[in-house]
Write an enzyme that holds these catalytic residues in place. Sequence first.
Site, short mmCIF file in Angstrom:
data_model
loop_
_atom_site.label_atom_id
_atom_site.label_comp_id
_atom_site.label_asym_id
_atom_site.label_seq_id
_atom_site.Cartn_x
_atom_site.Cartn_y
_atom_site.Cartn_z
N ASP A 36 -5.30 6.20 2.38
CA ASP A 36 -5.65 4.88 1.90
C ASP A 36 -6.91 4.47 2.31
O ASP A 36 -7.61 5.15 3.43
CB ASP A 36 -4.58 3.91 2.67
CG ASP A 36 -4.61 2.37 2.26
OD1 ASP A 36 -5.51 1.60 2.68
OD2 ASP A 36 -3.89 2.11 1.46
N HIS A 68 0.91 -1.07 0.05
CA HIS A 68 -0.09 0.00 -0.14
C HIS A 68 0.94 1.26 0.11
O HIS A 68 0.40 2.34 -0.53
CB HIS A 68 -0.93 -0.12 1.15
CG HIS A 68 -2.01 -0.76 1.14
ND1 HIS A 68 -3.15 -0.53 1.12
CD2 HIS A 68 -2.01 -2.42 1.19
CE1 HIS A 68 -3.98 -1.78 1.19
NE2 HIS A 68 -3.37 -2.56 1.12
#
Length: 476
Positions: free
Chosen positions: A122, A19
């Site tokens: 995120d 990520h």
Amino acid sequence: MASPQAPHVVIFPFMAQGHTLPLLDLSKALSHRNIKVTIITTPANAKSIGKDTENHPNIGLVEIPFPIIHGLPQGTENTSQLPSMEFLFPFLMATKQLQKPFEQVLQGMSVSKSLPICVISDFFLGWTLSSCQAFGVPRLVFHGMCVLSMAICKSVCVHMPHTKAKSVLDPIDLPGLELPFHLSVSELPAQLIQATDQNDPFFQFMSDVGQADCNSWGVVVNSFEEIESGTVSSFETFYENGARAWCLGPLFLYDKVEGINKPISQNQPNKLIQFLNDQVTLGSVLYVSFGTQADLSDAQLDQVGLGLEEALVPFLLVVRSTTWSPPNGLEERLEGKGLIVREWVNQHRILSHRAIGGFFSHCGWNSVIESISAGVPILAWPMIAEQSLNAKLVAEGLGAGLGIRKSHDDLGSGIEVSRQAICEGVRELMEGERGKDARERAQALGRVAWRAVQEGGSSHQALNKLIDQLCAFSGH
């Protein structure tokens, strides 16, 4: 160095390598455009992030403390440190405690009149939306997935076709979404069709972050429009307030386009570089890696090792397991034919080496986009999350790979794919006609990927337009 009046962007990655890395690549791309970037992270993650961005003076780091998680040692601040994925949910819940220190950072920026034109955070950090709204800052969300997989997941959550299918093998219909392949219930991510208990804490967490996702200002995507099968507009219908999906990738290619490309030998094990350099035939080596999250049993890794041996194809196998030892005599028999590596490797640099001709992969999206960009075809073995959808896209939608044959027979505890299936798949990818076609298609897509991030390309134009719109929105 960005001027005091330069636009400012805050980036807040989730604490997992897959990520974080694409958002670091985005930070560098913004930095090249004379934009000041502040990355929010935690002390244990700051060292690696700082090292990766140290040659970019427009990028700064702000550290906020990560809470202690019950049952885990202090300093556990990244999913790579979790002893098993059973701790993922407590880890996700712990990130909620980052909200107050994050808002204190924004408050400091507000006082110094340096609020960003946006925050890119995120998907798992859904609470950042309310924090951003409190300061009048647009929040863009980053999933780490391609548009097609995200669109399928959202459509399944809305329409629940799996509850209407007569068989798990029947094709499903997703209204408003044209897929480049047939899709059955059995090929959907398990979490989508199992998560039905609304009282389950994980279901509630995912519902909350999903709601924040849909109400964000926009979506940042590490992909390029040319491989998204025209699904961008369909995907955007799941969002409120006219939010757009911005295909800006492949994000890691911007550094290469800018000429800031480190040699493959940097930070790589010497034996790995020597092995690749010693290969006489171009594209003869199969790169094998199943990511950082997949949990393969030792018995399954035995099948992988033996299948690679029987395929008689040079290979580079990256193993994350700390308990696996190759079957008796395997490493000796492989001397000069294959290499097993346990250290960290820079994947996209390996894929760009002239010796690599195929990638046996779990089909995490980072791996897919890196392989396509390098023109390397994929032997797809999806394992978790949305990887089954990525594998379908690669093999059937794009024609840039092949699927591994999974057995329905009982192969023993912890074994999903046999050595025979691995051997056959590897040989077909590296030496067969279908593999040749996939290689040609992957190479063609690789050229498209490079064009996308160059001046005038689809992703390059999208990034410029995104910056312009955010600057206009903030009155910058």
